[in-house]
Design an enzyme around this catalytic site. Structure first.
Site, PDB file in Angstrom:
ATOM      1  N   LYS A 169     -15.698  21.382  17.409  1.00 18.42           N
ATOM      2  CA  LYS A 169     -16.587  20.981  18.506  1.00 18.42           C
ATOM      3  C   LYS A 169     -17.997  20.727  17.970  1.00 18.42           C
ATOM      4  O   LYS A 169     -18.378  21.312  16.963  1.00 18.42           O
ATOM      5  CB  LYS A 169     -16.682  22.127  19.531  1.00 18.42           C
ATOM      6  CG  LYS A 169     -15.447  22.336  20.384  1.00 18.42           C
ATOM      7  CD  LYS A 169     -15.655  23.506  21.323  1.00 18.42           C
ATOM      8  CE  LYS A 169     -14.438  23.746  22.200  1.00 18.42           C
ATOM      9  NZ  LYS A 169     -14.158  22.678  23.160  1.00 18.42           N
TER      10      LYS A 169
ATOM     11  N   ARG B 249      -3.325  24.889  25.894  1.00 21.37           N
ATOM     12  CA  ARG B 249      -1.977  24.536  26.356  1.00 21.37           C
ATOM     13  C   ARG B 249      -0.915  24.967  25.349  1.00 21.37           C
ATOM     14  O   ARG B 249       0.227  25.250  25.726  1.00 21.37           O
ATOM     15  CB  ARG B 249      -1.911  23.040  26.675  1.00 21.37           C
ATOM     16  CG  ARG B 249      -2.188  22.146  25.509  1.00 21.37           C
ATOM     17  CD  ARG B 249      -2.565  20.739  25.919  1.00 21.37           C
ATOM     18  NE  ARG B 249      -3.960  20.639  26.398  1.00 21.37           N
ATOM     19  CZ  ARG B 249      -4.537  19.532  26.829  1.00 21.37           C
ATOM     20  NH1 ARG B 249      -3.866  18.394  26.872  1.00 21.37           N
ATOM     21  NH2 ARG B 249      -5.790  19.533  27.223  1.00 21.37           N
TER      22      ARG B 249
HETATM   23  N1  BES Z   1     -11.889  25.573  26.000  1.00 23.72           N
HETATM   24  C1  BES Z   1     -11.916  24.183  26.126  1.00 23.72           C
HETATM   25  C2  BES Z   1     -12.208  23.697  27.537  1.00 23.72           C
HETATM   26  C3  BES Z   1     -13.577  24.021  28.089  1.00 23.72           C
HETATM   27  C4  BES Z   1     -14.590  23.097  28.001  1.00 23.72           C
HETATM   28  C5  BES Z   1     -13.810  25.215  28.721  1.00 23.72           C
HETATM   29  C6  BES Z   1     -15.832  23.384  28.517  1.00 23.72           C
HETATM   30  C7  BES Z   1     -15.063  25.496  29.253  1.00 23.72           C
HETATM   31  C8  BES Z   1     -16.064  24.577  29.137  1.00 23.72           C
HETATM   32  C9  BES Z   1     -10.572  23.564  25.711  1.00 23.72           C
HETATM   33  O1  BES Z   1      -9.855  24.274  24.777  1.00 23.72           O
HETATM   34  C10 BES Z   1     -10.884  22.226  25.115  1.00 23.72           C
HETATM   35  O2  BES Z   1     -11.589  22.205  24.153  1.00 23.72           O
HETATM   36  N2  BES Z   1     -10.369  21.180  25.728  1.00 23.72           N
HETATM   37  C11 BES Z   1     -10.613  19.869  25.278  1.00 23.72           C
HETATM   38  C12 BES Z   1      -9.326  19.093  25.400  1.00 23.72           C
HETATM   39  C13 BES Z   1      -9.372  17.740  24.767  1.00 23.72           C
HETATM   40  C14 BES Z   1      -9.430  17.861  23.275  1.00 23.72           C
HETATM   41  C15 BES Z   1      -8.165  16.975  25.199  1.00 23.72           C
HETATM   42  C16 BES Z   1     -11.699  19.260  26.144  1.00 23.72           C
HETATM   43  O3  BES Z   1     -11.718  19.534  27.334  1.00 23.72           O
HETATM   44  O4  BES Z   1     -12.553  18.549  25.617  1.00 23.72           O
HETATM   45 ZN    ZN Z   2     -10.432  23.782  22.760  1.00 20.92          ZN
END
Ligand code: BES
Ligand code: ZN
Ligand code: ZN
Length: 495
Positions: A271, A345
């Protein structure tokens, strides 16, 4: 770290003793109906402080104050209190409104302590629950404690019959404990709340009569939970699954399943740095499940509920999962990992399947801070709720409304499955940029048996708050504990 932990004050129900009320150094709160006369306690307090309350009640500001609402009168005369809080109660106030007034009172009193002159309101438990939730703060890691001089660190509720009030509060107190337990877990930084520490904290539930077992990596490997294990492969803290069971009734259980990613760096699909620190709350789903289990045990709920927590850390590293890797799930379906940041997931897929295999539940609810897309879609006031069962989800939405926790139904829709078609495996772990929260839900649906009533709750937007609404503290909210406890009370308890 030497965390100088102070215990939060507990609600105490006391009779009206005017000497101690006059010398209380925190905030004094009274309830005034929107129309109708003020109660005995408010009138008496008004006398003590030289008519300051009646003066306010006669003002245009009181007329303008929207009920439910609270006015703060600073440093009243005739008593030691720092402030008087006048809560305006609407006609036919709902329990949720009374709870919210309690929360508002506690938040306005901040850490000065509060003495609530409740009298014989039949919503006294709701008020007390609100006060308990509103007085929550997480200052474990502040070494400079606020000056305690001339402060009251207590939460007092004045009532005509303290014994009846405190007996009646038993069940609400269990809810308060559960919510604040969840908040503590979510607020803890990831260097403290590792997977091991999380498992240790829920293992302490055994003292409450819950059964807790913790599955370690070797066992998870043997069972075949490889999508879950793949997420934790880059981490120095071992992956674990904690199973918590409350058997307050016989018959098949309700299963609660929580994403417990103690920190989500994104893994190799790392990230950006901006706000990455917030990913310390990526275990909120598991924390809500833990909070509900604690509440059920504390109020001895006549229900059978099993909680499954997937505890992992998503880190890059020499052994970490890579984009392009193909992993076999416990169900047997193979998953091509396109993005290692879509890890929740992968954790839930195995956990959902495992719980269905081992416990044959009558219904299943999963909670996860699953997607940023749900925040893009519906923001921070509502959780996204996906379900294959209209009746169950309607009951949940009612419970959420009753508890004042925002929730909105989102679609499950099979045509979206084509976005998850993989070139090499049965399925891939992300779609394209469209409908991110829905494709995540569709991914999970593959791991839910067709005839099982199931709700997936994407709580990414509600687990954590900037604290601007005034109804929840800054940081962890504990969203979901109250609604799920209410749903269990209404649908899953034997009577
Ligand atoms: N933990 C994150 C989702 C999240 C984002 C929670 C912001 C709280 C605040 C999750 O694991 C994630 O990173 N999801 C990605 C999925 C994407 C790569 C398809 C996302 O939402 O960007
Ligand atoms: Zn994630
Ligand atoms: Zn995540």
């Amino acid at each position: 770290m030497d965390a100088n932990v102070t215990k939060p004050p507990e609600i105490q129900f006391i009779p009206a003793n005017w000497e101690s009320i006059s010398s209380f150094a925190g905030s004094l709160a009274v309830f005034v109906p929107e129309n109708g006369s003020v109660n005995e306690l408010a009138r008496k307090l008004d006398n003590i402080c030289g008519g300051q309350i009646s003066k306010y009640l006669a003002s245009p500001e009181f007329v303008d104050l929207k009920a439910p609402g609270i006015e703060v009168i600073g440093y009243p005369g005739g008593c030691t209190a720092r402030s008087l809080l006048v809560a305006k109660v609407p006609v036919d106030a709902t329990p949720e409104q009374m709870k919210r007034l309690g929360t508002g009172i506690a938040m306005k009193a901040a850490k000065s302590g509060v003495c609530v002159l409740a009298g014989d309101l039949d919503t006294i438990s709701d008020i007390a629950l609100g006060v308990s939730l509103g007085s929550y703060s997480f200052d474990r890691y502040r070494t400079a404690k606020p000056d305690q001089k001339n402060r009251e660190n207590s939460l007092l509720v004045v009532t005509g019959d303290p014994k009846i009030a405190s007996d009646g509060y038993h069940s609400a107190a269990a809810v308060a404990k559960g919510v604040n337990f969840t908040r503590d877990l979510v607020n803890e930084p990831a260097n403290i709340l590792t997977t091991c520490e999380f498992a240790k904290r829920v293992s302490e539930f055994r003292e409450l009569g819950l059964s807790v077992s913790v599955l370690e990596e070797a066992e998870l490997e043997r069972i075949g939970m490889r999508t879950l294990l793949s997420v934790g492969a880059g981490s120095a803290t071992p992956s674990k699954v904690a199973m918590i069971e409350w058997k307050g009734a016989s018959g098949p259980p309700l299963a609660l399943v929580g994403k417990g990613v103690v920190f989500d760096t994104g893994g190799i699909s790392i990230k950006p740095a901006l706000r990455m620190e917030e990913m310390t709350m990526d275990m909120a789903g598991a924390a809500v499940v833990a909070g509900v289990m604690k509440t059920l045990a504390m109020r001895k709920s006549p229900s059978h509920v099993v909680g499954a927590l997937g505890l992992v850390e998503n880190m890059p590293g020499g052994r970490a999962l890579r984009p392009g890797d193909v992993v076999k799930s416990l169900k047997g379906d193979t998953v091509e990992v396109i993005n290692t940041d879509a890890e929740g997931r992968l954790v839930l897929a195995d956990l959902l399947w495992y719980v269905q295999d081992t416990h044959k539940p009558s219904a299943m609810i999963d909670l996860a801070t699953l997607t940023g897309a749900i925040i893009v879609g519906i923001g921070n006031e509502l959780a996204g709720v996906f379900s294959n069962d209209d009746e169950l989800v309607d009951a949940f939405l009612c419970a959420a409304e009753r508890e004042g926790e925002g929730a909105w139904r989102m679609p499950l829709h099979d045509p979206y499955d084509k976005l998850l078609k993989s070139r090499v495996a049965d399925i891939k772990n992300v779609g394209d940029r469209s409908a991110g929260a829905v494709t995540a839900a569709q991914f999970l649906k593959r791991f839910v048996k067709a005839d099982l009533p199931w709700i997936h709750m994407d709580i990414a937007g509600v687990a954590y708050s900037e604290g601007k609404s005034g109804a929840v503290p800054k940081g962890a909210t504990g969203w979901g504990v109250q609604s799920i406890d209410r749903l269990i009370k209404e649908r899953f308890e034997v009577t």
